[in-house]
Design a protein around this motif. Structure first.
Motif, PDB file in Angstrom:
ATOM      1  N   ASP A 171       1.015   2.391  10.211  1.00 10.89           N
ATOM      2  CA  ASP A 171       0.636   3.373  11.251  1.00 10.89           C
ATOM      3  C   ASP A 171      -0.868   3.623  11.238  1.00 10.89           C
ATOM      4  O   ASP A 171      -1.472   3.917  12.270  1.00 10.89           O
ATOM      5  N   ALA A 172      -1.465   3.521  10.029  1.00 10.09           N
ATOM      6  CA  ALA A 172      -2.893   3.814   9.882  1.00 10.09           C
ATOM      7  C   ALA A 172      -3.763   2.593  10.177  1.00 10.09           C
ATOM      8  O   ALA A 172      -4.980   2.636  10.016  1.00 10.09           O
ATOM      9  N   GLY A 173      -3.102   1.472  10.558  1.00  7.19           N
ATOM     10  CA  GLY A 173      -3.871   0.276  10.906  1.00  7.19           C
ATOM     11  C   GLY A 173      -4.157  -0.621   9.725  1.00  7.19           C
ATOM     12  O   GLY A 173      -4.963  -1.550   9.811  1.00  7.19           O
ATOM     13  N   ILE A 188       4.462  -4.929  -0.125  1.00  7.46           N
ATOM     14  CA  ILE A 188       5.002  -4.499  -1.425  1.00  7.46           C
ATOM     15  C   ILE A 188       5.074  -5.782  -2.234  1.00  7.46           C
ATOM     16  O   ILE A 188       5.760  -6.730  -1.848  1.00  7.46           O
ATOM     17  N   ASP A 189       4.301  -5.835  -3.321  1.00  7.35           N
ATOM     18  CA  ASP A 189       4.106  -7.131  -3.979  1.00  7.35           C
ATOM     19  C   ASP A 189       5.175  -7.431  -5.028  1.00  7.35           C
ATOM     20  O   ASP A 189       6.184  -6.713  -5.128  1.00  7.35           O
ATOM     21  N   GLY A 190       4.976  -8.509  -5.771  1.00  2.36           N
ATOM     22  CA  GLY A 190       5.990  -9.014  -6.699  1.00  2.36           C
ATOM     23  C   GLY A 190       6.300  -8.133  -7.888  1.00  2.36           C
ATOM     24  O   GLY A 190       7.252  -8.416  -8.627  1.00  2.36           O
ATOM     25  N   VAL A 191       5.516  -7.061  -8.127  1.00  5.05           N
ATOM     26  CA  VAL A 191       5.891  -6.093  -9.161  1.00  5.05           C
ATOM     27  C   VAL A 191       6.246  -4.736  -8.554  1.00  5.05           C
ATOM     28  O   VAL A 191       6.745  -3.861  -9.258  1.00  5.05           O
ATOM     29  N   GLY A 192       5.993  -4.591  -7.229  1.00  5.39           N
ATOM     30  CA  GLY A 192       6.343  -3.319  -6.585  1.00  5.39           C
ATOM     31  C   GLY A 192       5.148  -2.514  -6.129  1.00  5.39           C
ATOM     32  O   GLY A 192       5.306  -1.472  -5.489  1.00  5.39           O
ATOM     33  N   THR A 193       3.934  -2.973  -6.443  1.00  4.87           N
ATOM     34  CA  THR A 193       2.739  -2.288  -5.963  1.00  4.87           C
ATOM     35  C   THR A 193       2.702  -2.334  -4.435  1.00  4.87           C
ATOM     36  O   THR A 193       2.955  -3.378  -3.833  1.00  4.87           O
ATOM     37  N   VAL A 194       2.401  -1.175  -3.818  1.00  8.71           N
ATOM     38  CA  VAL A 194       2.204  -1.137  -2.370  1.00  8.71           C
ATOM     39  C   VAL A 194       0.708  -1.230  -2.113  1.00  8.71           C
ATOM     40  O   VAL A 194      -0.069  -0.422  -2.637  1.00  8.71           O
ATOM     41  N   PHE A 195       0.313  -2.231  -1.334  1.00 10.20           N
ATOM     42  CA  PHE A 195      -1.115  -2.450  -1.089  1.00 10.20           C
ATOM     43  C   PHE A 195      -1.345  -2.513   0.409  1.00 10.20           C
ATOM     44  O   PHE A 195      -0.753  -3.335   1.108  1.00 10.20           O
ATOM     45  N   GLY A 196      -2.193  -1.582   0.899  1.00 13.97           N
ATOM     46  CA  GLY A 196      -2.517  -1.566   2.319  1.00 13.97           C
ATOM     47  C   GLY A 196      -3.936  -2.112   2.510  1.00 13.97           C
ATOM     48  O   GLY A 196      -4.902  -1.478   2.110  1.00 13.97           O
ATOM     49  N   ARG A 197      -4.018  -3.268   3.125  1.00  9.81           N
ATOM     50  CA  ARG A 197      -5.324  -3.921   3.268  1.00  9.81           C
ATOM     51  C   ARG A 197      -5.873  -3.630   4.665  1.00  9.81           C
ATOM     52  O   ARG A 197      -5.188  -3.808   5.683  1.00  9.81           O
ATOM     53  N   SER A 198      -7.102  -3.163   4.659  1.00  9.88           N
ATOM     54  CA  SER A 198      -7.765  -2.916   5.934  1.00  9.88           C
ATOM     55  C   SER A 198      -7.924  -4.229   6.706  1.00  9.88           C
ATOM     56  O   SER A 198      -8.129  -5.279   6.104  1.00  9.88           O
ATOM     57  N   LEU A 253      -5.051   7.112   1.744  1.00 10.31           N
ATOM     58  CA  LEU A 253      -4.624   6.797   3.108  1.00 10.31           C
ATOM     59  C   LEU A 253      -5.352   7.676   4.137  1.00 10.31           C
ATOM     60  O   LEU A 253      -5.795   7.194   5.184  1.00 10.31           O
ATOM     61  N   GLU A 254      -5.491   8.960   3.809  1.00  8.18           N
ATOM     62  CA  GLU A 254      -6.179   9.871   4.729  1.00  8.18           C
ATOM     63  C   GLU A 254      -7.654   9.483   4.875  1.00  8.18           C
ATOM     64  O   GLU A 254      -8.209   9.528   5.985  1.00  8.18           O
ATOM     65  N   VAL A 255      -8.288   9.071   3.787  1.00  3.48           N
ATOM     66  CA  VAL A 255      -9.696   8.646   3.856  1.00  3.48           C
ATOM     67  C   VAL A 255      -9.803   7.389   4.713  1.00  3.48           C
ATOM     68  O   VAL A 255     -10.715   7.273   5.555  1.00  3.48           O
ATOM     69  N   ALA A 256      -8.859   6.460   4.542  1.00  2.00           N
ATOM     70  CA  ALA A 256      -8.885   5.233   5.363  1.00  2.00           C
ATOM     71  C   ALA A 256      -8.787   5.591   6.844  1.00  2.00           C
ATOM     72  O   ALA A 256      -9.523   5.051   7.691  1.00  2.00           O
ATOM     73  N   ARG A 257      -7.873   6.532   7.164  1.00  2.00           N
ATOM     74  CA  ARG A 257      -7.719   6.944   8.579  1.00  2.00           C
ATOM     75  C   ARG A 257      -8.969   7.678   9.059  1.00  2.00           C
ATOM     76  O   ARG A 257      -9.464   7.445  10.159  1.00  2.00           O
ATOM     77  N   ALA A 258      -9.469   8.594   8.217  1.00  2.00           N
ATOM     78  CA  ALA A 258     -10.607   9.415   8.633  1.00  2.00           C
ATOM     79  C   ALA A 258     -11.833   8.536   8.894  1.00  2.00           C
ATOM     80  O   ALA A 258     -12.545   8.715   9.891  1.00  2.00           O
ATOM     81  N   LEU A 259     -12.080   7.564   8.046  1.00  2.00           N
ATOM     82  CA  LEU A 259     -13.262   6.719   8.230  1.00  2.00           C
ATOM     83  C   LEU A 259     -13.101   5.850   9.470  1.00  2.00           C
ATOM     84  O   LEU A 259     -14.084   5.602  10.202  1.00  2.00           O
ATOM     85  N   ALA A 260     -11.857   5.431   9.753  1.00  2.00           N
ATOM     86  CA  ALA A 260     -11.614   4.617  10.946  1.00  2.00           C
ATOM     87  C   ALA A 260     -11.813   5.438  12.214  1.00  2.00           C
ATOM     88  O   ALA A 260     -12.119   4.894  13.280  1.00  2.00           O
ATOM     89  N   ALA A 313     -14.376  -1.035   5.591  1.00  2.00           N
ATOM     90  CA  ALA A 313     -13.021  -1.352   5.137  1.00  2.00           C
ATOM     91  C   ALA A 313     -12.639  -0.480   3.935  1.00  2.00           C
ATOM     92  O   ALA A 313     -13.356  -0.430   2.943  1.00  2.00           O
ATOM     93  N   VAL A 314     -11.499   0.226   4.067  1.00  2.00           N
ATOM     94  CA  VAL A 314     -10.920   0.965   2.940  1.00  2.00           C
ATOM     95  C   VAL A 314      -9.518   0.411   2.713  1.00  2.00           C
ATOM     96  O   VAL A 314      -8.665   0.496   3.601  1.00  2.00           O
ATOM     97  N   ASP A 315      -9.273  -0.187   1.562  1.00  2.00           N
ATOM     98  CA  ASP A 315      -7.933  -0.626   1.167  1.00  2.00           C
ATOM     99  C   ASP A 315      -7.303   0.489   0.318  1.00  2.00           C
ATOM    100  O   ASP A 315      -8.007   1.233  -0.373  1.00  2.00           O
ATOM    101  N   VAL A 316      -5.972   0.563   0.386  1.00  2.60           N
ATOM    102  CA  VAL A 316      -5.275   1.652  -0.325  1.00  2.60           C
ATOM    103  C   VAL A 316      -4.147   1.056  -1.174  1.00  2.60           C
ATOM    104  O   VAL A 316      -3.405   0.188  -0.712  1.00  2.60           O
ATOM    105  N   ALA A 317      -4.028   1.554  -2.427  1.00  7.35           N
ATOM    106  CA  ALA A 317      -2.998   1.008  -3.323  1.00  7.35           C
ATOM    107  C   ALA A 317      -2.160   2.091  -3.971  1.00  7.35           C
ATOM    108  O   ALA A 317      -2.666   3.167  -4.307  1.00  7.35           O
ATOM    109  N   SER A 318      -0.857   1.805  -4.119  1.00  9.52           N
ATOM    110  CA  SER A 318      -0.002   2.580  -5.029  1.00  9.52           C
ATOM    111  C   SER A 318       0.470   1.616  -6.111  1.00  9.52           C
ATOM    112  O   SER A 318       1.373   0.803  -5.902  1.00  9.52           O
ATOM    113  N   TRP A 319      -0.181   1.713  -7.287  1.00  4.02           N
ATOM    114  CA  TRP A 319       0.134   0.821  -8.422  1.00  4.02           C
ATOM    115  C   TRP A 319       1.512   1.142  -8.976  1.00  4.02           C
ATOM    116  O   TRP A 319       1.843   2.291  -9.180  1.00  4.02           O
ATOM    117  N   ILE A 320       2.273   0.097  -9.273  1.00  2.00           N
ATOM    118  CA  ILE A 320       3.624   0.317  -9.799  1.00  2.00           C
ATOM    119  C   ILE A 320       3.579   0.771 -11.260  1.00  2.00           C
ATOM    120  O   ILE A 320       2.730   0.310 -12.038  1.00  2.00           O
TER     121      ILE A 320
END
Lengths: 410, 410
Positions: free
Chosen positions: A47-49, A54-64, A96-103, A112-119
């Motif tokens: 939604d944030a662009g 969700i990678d092979g260990v479960g990390t969620v990575f949102g790439r700008s 995520l909010e910073v990525a949206r705000a900067l966009a 470019a702001v990438d966002v991660a949730s490390w597993i």
């Protein structure tokens, strides 16, 4: 840099609903509810662009979708067995909010702001699995052999979640210029100092050790004090000497804790023949940690030279060295904090471990803290004032913009 | 007074075979193997000319066919979960050998010696059940409600053994003039003093207490030492003060033991919020036990007045007051010891509890000790030199004859 507080708080509240238990959250890494939360998070990233995986260990990575250089902001969305709603979650949703705000901001629309949730930062299967995988640690052995306290195999949990064999997200040196991790403080220092923002100078190193005292098990009624070799009494005496020695070496931030004591056989009628003391100490200064280790070895040698009860020192876990936060990023965060919250911020070490200490091996990294109410974390009642959550996000957004714009102009 | 050492040692070895486990014995009260041993013992009593019964709680009582007055000699044949072959067994088999020896001796042919094996001295269901029942304690409630650690009901164990509803043997004031209990020392004082026989002056009193320290559970990394309320550290500090205070009050026989410590939650990363200390102390002097209790209450009050971590003192078990052994019986045993083993005996308190402290409520009672090798008991390797076993039996036989003959002539 304008952020949207309601959007940030709304996202945090929605994430809280996954695994909500009273005021707290139970969302162990790779549990069904954690996987649901990861799928929701990936959708919010889309939604944030951002392009989420969700990678092979479960990390969620949102790439700008913007070309690099990119700033990476992240933390974790798994929780402790009886966790709070903000430990980890805050940093991911702020990212995520910073990525949206900067966009949404003309000046930063193209950065470019990438966002991660490390597993599994919390170690349900293997602590820091996501960030370790990201920086290139050889985690294959961990993936195939790690099990949870409940006996579940990590490999089975990944298979159940449909993640087995997926590629793992890796650090991209051509893209990632820096890592920011916003987090709750988890202690009471900001509150005690009346401050709202902490700029983290370092993440402390940790030593975990076991001291085993061996004496002579005996009848507690028929064995005179004069001939006892009481392992428990020796343990207590040792703690006194250790506290005295550590006080000489410590500064105000040094901490040491005896978290567990076990007397064997643990009967009121038996003089303990064996006694175990589990010790942890932490400090931001590697030299001080070494000095404390050396002092402990000296105390052990002195103790054994006395005879009677003997003591043996072994590592209870691998040593973690302190990790300094990047100076330039600290300066960016300090300037952002002074802009957003003049006079309300301070520099401080992190007494807790964080993914940032792993990511710092690959690129400059820094953390920013917001206060924990009553200093409580790892507990259902963990909380932070909404105004502090929003303030932390504003500081992160200001710093993110400054870091990216400075990099572009350099 | 001539005894038969081979008969005594043979009986002891045969009793050892019931529940033999390596060098040790596992013969918990009312277990199938304990019931077998009781039946064997009753048969050996009958062989010796006594009239045996196994009573309504399991006590084996061999009554002399001779009219009173009678001397009662006894101890117990049940063991600890990992017991030795002599703790209790020695006193019962010595009692039987003394009964036989006196019956075979012209001078004492007509005196009466009754022999008892009291049920459950070791507390599988309820400590001292047999001796308590004998002296008239109201044990009906215990019989109907007590359970073992394994969850077995005492009432069911008695029913399985076919003992439910049988009459219970009771103290007979018109017959019983004194009680003797030969026993292994269970400590190392005789050995350390190079003596072979101990004449017991008193059985110590016991206090068992729990001290619960309540502080504040906190993150061991993020909570500075200066603001901690560490319940474990408070417990350790308290022990230091307590040791110092008790040393001021103690004599050489006073003992105190911290047998168990529990820190909550027991994690290396968490400052303990609660800490329990279990304390036992023993002394032969009732005034000293009260003084130690009063001192402890004073230390608790002082500690709580400081603030920070609080401490609460509660009883972990009922107080046992010291029991003095009968002076006249001590004199008989001392004379017998000096006759049989001149210069090889000493007076001493018993640091362990024994059935004699219960029986002493009804009649004059005294104990005689033989050395424990290495001071070890409540362990498979518990042992006593055969020459000491025989010596102890000779002292008991001499004393028994003297007590009964003195009573007859008075």
């Amino acid at each position: 840099m304008k952020i949207n507080p309601e959007r940030l708080l709304g996202d945090l509240r929605q994430l809280r609903s996954f695994g909500a238990t009273g005021p707290g959250v139970v969302r162990l890494a790779l549990s069904p509810v954690d996987i649901e939360a990861r799928q929701w998070l990936a959708a919010r990233m889309a939604d944030a662009g951002l392009d989420p995986v969700i990678d092979g260990v479960g990390t969620v990575f949102g790439r700008s979708r913007k070309p690099g250089p990119a700033l990476l902001i992240g933390s974790h969305t798994d929780t402790q067995p009886t966790g709070g709603w903000l430990d980890g979650a805050l940093g991911v949703m702020v990212g995520l909010e910073v990525a949206r705000a900067l966009a949404e901001n003309d000046e930063t629309r193209d950065v470019a702001v990438d966002v991660a949730s490390w597993i599994d930062e919390e170690g349900t299967f293997a602590g820091f699995l996501g960030s370790r995988s990201f920086v290139g640690d050889p985690v294959e052995e961990t993936i195939s052999s790690a099990t949870s306290r409940d006996g579940q195999r990590l490999a089975d949990a990944l298979a159940s979640a449909g993640l087995s064999g997926r590629p793992r997200v890796r650090f991209d040196a051509s893209r990632h210029i820096a890592y920011l991790e916003p987090h709750i403080e988890q202690g009471g220092r900001l509150e005690a100092a009346g401050k709202s923002i902490g700029v983290v100078t370092s993440i402390v190193g940790i030593r975990e050790l076991r001291l085993r005292f061996t004496g002579q098990r005996n009848h507690a009624g028929t064995t005179p004090m004069s001939i006892r070799r009481d392992a428990g009494a020796a343990l207590v005496a040792f703690i006194g000497r250790m506290d005295e020695a550590f006080r000489q070496l410590a500064d105000a931030d040094t901490v040491w804790t005896v978290g567990r004591i076990e007397l064997d056989p643990g009967s009121l009628s038996v003089v303990p023949g064996q006694a175990d003391l589990y010790l942890q100490f932490r400090d931001a200064n590697a030299q001080r940690l070494w000095a404390m280790e050396a002092k402990l070895a000296e105390l052990v040698a002195d103790f054994n030279a006395q005879g009677g009860v003997s003591v043996a020192l072994t590592a209870a876990d691998a040593a973690e060295e302190p990790v300094a936060m990047d100076e330039a990023l600290q300066a960016h965060l300090a300037r952002a904090a002074e802009t957003v919250a003049p006079g309300q911020w301070m520099r401080m070490p992190s007494g807790a471990s964080h993914d940032a200490q792993i990511i710092a091996r690959s690129m400059p990294a820094c953390m920013v803290f917001v206060p924990s109410i009553g200093g409580v974390s790892h507990d259902f009642i963990e909380d932070t004032a909404e105004e502090h959550i929003v303030l932390g996000c504003r500081v992160a957004a200001e710093a993110a913009a400054a870091i990216l714009l400075a990099h572009r102009s350099s």
